[in-house]
Design a protein around this motif. Structure first.
Motif, short mmCIF file in Angstrom:
data_model
loop_
_atom_site.label_atom_id
_atom_site.label_comp_id
_atom_site.label_asym_id
_atom_site.label_seq_id
_atom_site.Cartn_x
_atom_site.Cartn_y
_atom_site.Cartn_z
N ASN A 1 0.83 -1.21 0.00
CA ASN A 1 0.00 0.00 0.00
C ASN A 1 0.86 1.26 0.00
O ASN A 1 0.52 2.26 -0.62
CB ASN A 1 -0.92 0.00 1.23
N TYR A 2 2.00 1.21 0.70
CA TYR A 2 2.90 2.37 0.73
C TYR A 2 3.47 2.65 -0.67
O TYR A 2 3.53 3.79 -1.11
CB TYR A 2 4.03 2.12 1.72
N ALA A 3 3.87 1.56 -1.35
CA ALA A 3 4.40 1.74 -2.70
C ALA A 3 3.33 2.28 -3.64
O ALA A 3 3.61 3.14 -4.50
CB ALA A 3 4.93 0.40 -3.22
N LEU A 4 2.07 1.82 -3.47
CA LEU A 4 0.99 2.31 -4.29
C LEU A 4 0.73 3.80 -4.02
O LEU A 4 0.51 4.58 -4.95
CB LEU A 4 -0.28 1.50 -4.01
N MET A 5 0.79 4.19 -2.75
CA MET A 5 0.56 5.58 -2.40
C MET A 5 1.66 6.48 -2.97
O MET A 5 1.39 7.53 -3.56
CB MET A 5 0.50 5.73 -0.88
N MET A 6 2.93 6.08 -2.83
CA MET A 6 4.03 6.89 -3.34
C MET A 6 4.02 6.97 -4.86
O MET A 6 4.35 8.01 -5.45
CB MET A 6 5.36 6.33 -2.85
N ALA A 7 3.63 5.86 -5.51
CA ALA A 7 3.53 5.89 -6.98
C ALA A 7 2.44 6.86 -7.42
O ALA A 7 2.59 7.59 -8.42
CB ALA A 7 3.23 4.49 -7.51
N THR A 8 1.34 6.90 -6.66
CA THR A 8 0.25 7.84 -6.99
C THR A 8 0.70 9.29 -6.80
O THR A 8 0.41 10.16 -7.62
CB THR A 8 -0.97 7.54 -6.11
N VAL A 9 1.43 9.54 -5.68
CA VAL A 9 1.94 10.89 -5.44
C VAL A 9 2.90 11.31 -6.55
O VAL A 9 2.83 12.43 -7.07
CB VAL A 9 2.62 10.96 -4.06
N GLU A 10 3.79 10.40 -6.93
CA GLU A 10 4.76 10.73 -7.98
C GLU A 10 4.06 10.98 -9.31
O GLU A 10 4.39 11.93 -10.03
CB GLU A 10 5.75 9.57 -8.12
N ALA A 11 3.05 10.15 -9.63
CA ALA A 11 2.32 10.34 -10.89
C ALA A 11 1.54 11.65 -10.86
O ALA A 11 1.46 12.37 -11.87
CB ALA A 11 1.37 9.17 -11.13
N GLY A 12 0.97 12.00 -9.70
CA GLY A 12 0.24 13.28 -9.59
C GLY A 12 1.15 14.46 -9.77
O GLY A 12 0.80 15.43 -10.46
N LEU A 13 2.34 14.41 -9.14
CA LEU A 13 3.30 15.49 -9.33
C LEU A 13 3.75 15.58 -10.79
O LEU A 13 3.91 16.68 -11.34
CB LEU A 13 4.51 15.29 -8.42
N SER A 14 3.95 14.44 -11.42
CA SER A 14 4.34 14.45 -12.83
C SER A 14 3.24 15.05 -13.71
O SER A 14 3.51 15.77 -14.68
CB SER A 14 4.64 13.01 -13.30
N PHE A 15 1.97 14.76 -13.36
CA PHE A 15 0.83 15.32 -14.08
C PHE A 15 0.87 16.85 -14.04
O PHE A 15 0.72 17.53 -15.06
CB PHE A 15 -0.46 14.79 -13.46
N ILE A 16 1.09 17.40 -12.84
CA ILE A 16 1.12 18.85 -12.67
C ILE A 16 2.35 19.45 -13.35
O ILE A 16 2.27 20.47 -14.05
CB ILE A 16 1.10 19.21 -11.17
N LEU A 17 3.51 18.81 -13.16
CA LEU A 17 4.74 19.33 -13.75
C LEU A 17 4.71 19.30 -15.27
O LEU A 17 5.35 20.14 -15.93
CB LEU A 17 5.94 18.54 -13.23
N THR A 18 3.96 18.35 -15.84
CA THR A 18 3.85 18.31 -17.30
C THR A 18 3.18 19.57 -17.82
O THR A 18 3.65 20.19 -18.80
CB THR A 18 3.06 17.07 -17.74
N MET A 19 2.09 19.98 -17.20
CA MET A 19 1.42 21.22 -17.62
C MET A 19 2.32 22.43 -17.42
O MET A 19 2.30 23.38 -18.22
CB MET A 19 0.12 21.37 -16.83
N ILE A 20 3.14 22.41 -16.33
CA ILE A 20 4.06 23.54 -16.09
C ILE A 20 5.19 23.55 -17.11
O ILE A 20 5.52 24.60 -17.67
CB ILE A 20 4.60 23.45 -14.65
#
Length: 829
Positions: free
Chosen positions: A154-173
């Motif tokens: 579950n921890y790995a799933l949570m961190m992967a989600t956080v990383e993907a969310g940050l990547s989503f935002i950084l892509t638009m930036i």
């Protein structure tokens, strides 16, 4: 002398050497700059550097959300650099301390595969890029975790989600900010969102330097402070503190131990921006003060010397930054001096282009005018009297001699005698309407066997000839009028082009002086904008609190300004509560040297409602005032329409800036072409310049005007036919210098011709004006009209109009109020 000559030669040689060295240095600098741009932008070295550092970057000790956004941005916006970006990301990850080379490799391969699928099903891949990056990051991170650990917690799933969310935002930036660092030139200023995106990209790149140090000094700390120094120096406190907060936040995510850096950078950016008036030294001082105050707290307090050394390193880099780089960057930051200068240059370019277009139209109209004049001259040269005679006789001979069996004897054997005889017949017909000379008729009857038919044809052709000549004359007159009108339009447009090219002068010092002077006397003034300080043409605008209609602008502020500028200033216009803070917008201008006080009296024939006379007082602008009376032929509605139409056309043309004589000719042309009936109108026009009291009188079919100057009555007259009768006439302009106290009396023919029992009407009107006891223009107009009606025993046999204008020196309504701070007053002037 020899020594002086040697010194002079030596000095010239040294100057030549210095100029040569300067030119060589400039050439070397240009070459280095061109090589720098070639390597950085065309060869893609800048993409390699940014990709390498982002490949090394990590936040929260285990996440690398910068790789895929950078690759996606380069792939979407500059696809030819995508392979270079991918290799630099791999190189950064390979040489990094985080050991995420496997994830970076998997993410790059996964993005390329998923992007191919997305491009087949979606038309706009750029809009889909953030979602593609999110899915790729999530899948590749979970895949790598599963390969290494054999399971997904579950921890790995949570961190992967956080990383993907940050990547989503950084892509638009990054999609917004990557073009700013990969393009050699940016052709527009940056929006606030783009500035923030650029700062986030630069801060993200700095996280790639985490772990680098020079003599215990962290490279990322020094670069972050340099970035704060640069933007605080360019954009001030707001931009500096924003850069400090954003950069400090990203650095603290990269290294939790650097959390205090956010406070240090934000405070340093604020102080540096506030001290930017002290140039680079002031901004550097702000960073040092922020470093000393914030560095004593948190983790920075344990090793304050290292923190200060990091700031000094940033300051050293800041001082070594070329001015050209700073000024080029400042051009894209709204609010900076360079940005304003660039905008002014752009506006100046637009202004010059507009003025050039107007000038082209002016030249076009001038060329058309010259072409009309050239055509008239050539036409006149081609068709002289002899040529016209030949055309006339050729028409006659075609209808008579062409079918005669004796034409060989007349036109081949005796050409001169035949030609001269027919010419004499034509001249006789033109003179008397028929052949009156018996001798000429008898000689022609003996000479020609068809003499009567020839004479008859000459009579017929002569009437056609007269009509043709009249038409040609009208065409020539029309061409001349069109040429004059085109030339007038050309001059107006040329003047307009010059007005466009006039730049608004900078009156910053005078605006500050006036603002300070008015505030010193207790007035609350928002701002002052000066447009002109030319003597007699001062123009300025202010924002002032609404005074509830107490007249503060006219009674207080205008008199204070009058004292400052040593001339009368008045309120031109007022807009209440225009600004959000409730302030009003007030415009002040110079008062004219002279003013006109006008009185008008008029009555229709028989006391009817509609008069054939029309009158108008027209403010043309530029200090000129026009007074006009037009009398339509006859009485009633038709005459009123004709006279009113004349004044309406005249007003429109005069206000466009066309000269008075051309304006009158244009109106006359329109009326003469339009008139199908015998409807004409007179025009009595007076143009008064309120700057110097000079008056120009243009009288078209109108009666005389009069000027009363003390005990003297001056008659003003000119002779021109009424408007609309002929198309071409010369306008006679009478100029008279008026003086303060003069009364100008203009009237229609109903006034002048009313006293039937009077033979010398000029003397009668002069005596009437001379005996006036009052100097009030309205009373003078009323009294003259009343006496004229009484002279006709109460009968009003024609439309009557009289306009009386009195010129006076402009006496201000309110006296100037002296300001004790005379130094500021003189400075404002």
């Amino acid at each position: 002398m020899k020594r002086m000559a040697k010194d002079w030669i030596t000095l010239n040689k040294s100057e030549m050497v210095m100029d040569k060295l300067s030119n060589q240095f400039e050439m070397v600098t240009n070459k280095v700059g061109s090589w720098f741009h070639l390597v950085m932008y065309q060869w893609g070295l800048l993409v390699v550097i940014v990709g390498f550092l982002l490949g090394r970057a990590m936040i929260l000790t285990e996440l690398t959300p910068f790789v895929l956004p950078f690759l996606a941005a380069v792939f979407m916006l500059k696809r030819e650099r995508a392979a270079l970006a991918a290799m630099s990301l791999l190189a950064g990850a390979l040489l990094s301390y985080h050991g995420e080379i496997l994830f970076v490799l998997a993410a790059i391969i996964g993005f390329i595969l998923i992007q191919k699928v997305v491009s087949k099903f979606f038309d706009d891949p750029i809009k889909m890029a953030p979602y593609t990056v999110f899915v790729t990051s999530m899948m590749m991170r979970l895949l790598v975790v599963f390969i290494i650990d054999g399971s997904i917690t579950n921890y790995a799933l949570m961190m992967a989600t956080v990383e993907a969310g940050l990547s989503f935002i950084l892509t638009m930036i990054f999609i917004q900010s990557v073009p700013l660092v990969t393009s050699k030139k940016i052709n527009r200023p940056l929006r606030n969102e783009e500035i923030i995106c650029l700062i986030i990209l630069l801060a993200s790149v700095m996280t790639g330097t985490v772990g680098w140090s020079i003599y215990d000094m962290s490279v990322e700390h020094s670069l972050a402070r340099y970035l704060v120094l640069l933007f605080a120096f360019i954009g001030g406190a707001a931009i500096g503190s924003t850069v400090g907060v954003v950069t400090g936040l990203i650095l603290s995510l990269a290294s939790v131990a650097s959390l205090y850096q956010m406070s240090l950078l934000a405070f340093s950016g604020l102080l540096g921006g506030l001290l930017k008036e002290g140039k680079k030294v002031g901004v550097a001082l702000g960073l040092l003060v922020g470093t000393l105050l914030i560095g004593m707290y948190g983790d920075g307090g344990t090793n304050i010397s290292v923190t200060i050394m990091e700031s000094l390193l940033a300051i050293a880099i800041f001082f070594l930054t070329p001015k050209d780089l700073i000024s080029n960057l400042a051009r894209y930051i709204p609010g900076t001096h360079e940005y304003s200068k660039d905008q002014q240059q752009y506006l100046r370019k637009i202004r010059d282009v507009t003025a050039g277009k107007v000038e082209q139209f002016s030249n076009l109209f001038q060329t058309l005018s010259q072409s009309f004049q050239t055509e008239m001259k050539e036409g006149g040269n081609e068709e002289g009297p002899d040529k016209q005679m030949d055309y006339f006789l050729s028409e006659v001979t075609e209808k008579t001699c062409q079918t005669c069996f004796k034409k060989e004897r007349c036109w081949v054997q005796n050409f001169s005698k035949t030609y001269d005889s027919m010419q004499n017949l034509m001249l006789e017909t033109e003179k008397n309407g028929h052949v009156k000379d018996k001798i000429l008729a008898n000689e022609w009857k003996k000479y020609c066997i068809r003499s009567e038919k020839v004479v008859e044809v000459i009579k017929q052709e002569h009437s056609h000839y007269l009509v043709n000549q009249k038409l040609k004359k009208q065409v020539a007159e029309s061409q001349k009028l069109v040429a004059d009108q085109l030339l007038g339009v050309s001059r107006v447009m040329g003047d307009f082009a010059k007005e466009i090219q006039k730049e608004k002068q900078s009156f910053l010092l005078q605006e500050e002086s006036i603002l300070e002077s008015l505030r010193l006397v207790g007035l609350d003034i928002g701002h002052v904008d000066i447009f002109s300080l030319e003597k007699g043409a001062i123009e300025m605008e202010m924002s002032i609190p609404f005074d509830e209609g107490h007249g503060q602008y006219e009674k207080v502020i205008a008199p204070l300004l009058s004292d400052l500028f040593s001339e009368t200033i008045i309120v031109k216009s007022e807009e209440k509560n225009v600004y959000p803070n409730g302030f009003s917008h007030v415009a002040f201008v110079s008062a004219k040297r002279f003013v006109l006080e006008t009185g008008i009296a008029h009555v229709a024939k028989g006391g009817a409602w509609i008069s054939g006379d029309s009158y108008s007082t027209i403010d043309i602008g530029t200090g000129k005032h026009a007074i006009a009376i037009s009398d339509g032929m006859g009485n009633g509605e038709k005459a009123h329409f004709e006279s009113n139409e004349t004044l309406q056309l005249l007003q429109k043309i005069l206000q466009s800036g066309i000269e008075e004589t051309v304006a009158i000719k244009s109106v006359n042309s329109v009326l003469s072409i339009r008139n199908n009936e015998e409807m004409f109108s007179t025009l009595d026009l007076a143009m008064v310049d309120l700057h110097n009291a000079e008056a120009k009188f243009l009288k078209i079919g109108s009666i005389p005007s009069f000027i009363k100057r003390g005990s003297q009555v001056i008659k003003i007259e000119a002779s021109n036919l009424p408007m609309g009768i002929i198309q071409e006439f010369d306008v006679e302009v009478v100029t008279e210098q008026l003086k303060p106290g003069d009364m100008l009396i203009m009237m229609s023919d109903g006034i002048f011709e009313a006293p039937k029992h009077v033979e010398n009407k000029d003397a009668w009107i002069k005596r009437l004006i001379y005996e006036m006891a009052t100097s009030n223009p309205q009373e003078v107009a009323d009294v003259i009209l009343e006496k004229v009606i009484r002279s006709g025993r109460g009968a009003i046999e024609d439309d009557m109009t009289i306009i009386v204008s009195k010129i006076k020196s402009n006496t201000p309504k309110w006296a100037s109020i002296p300001i004790y701070n005379q130094k500021i007053g003189r400075q404002a002037q």
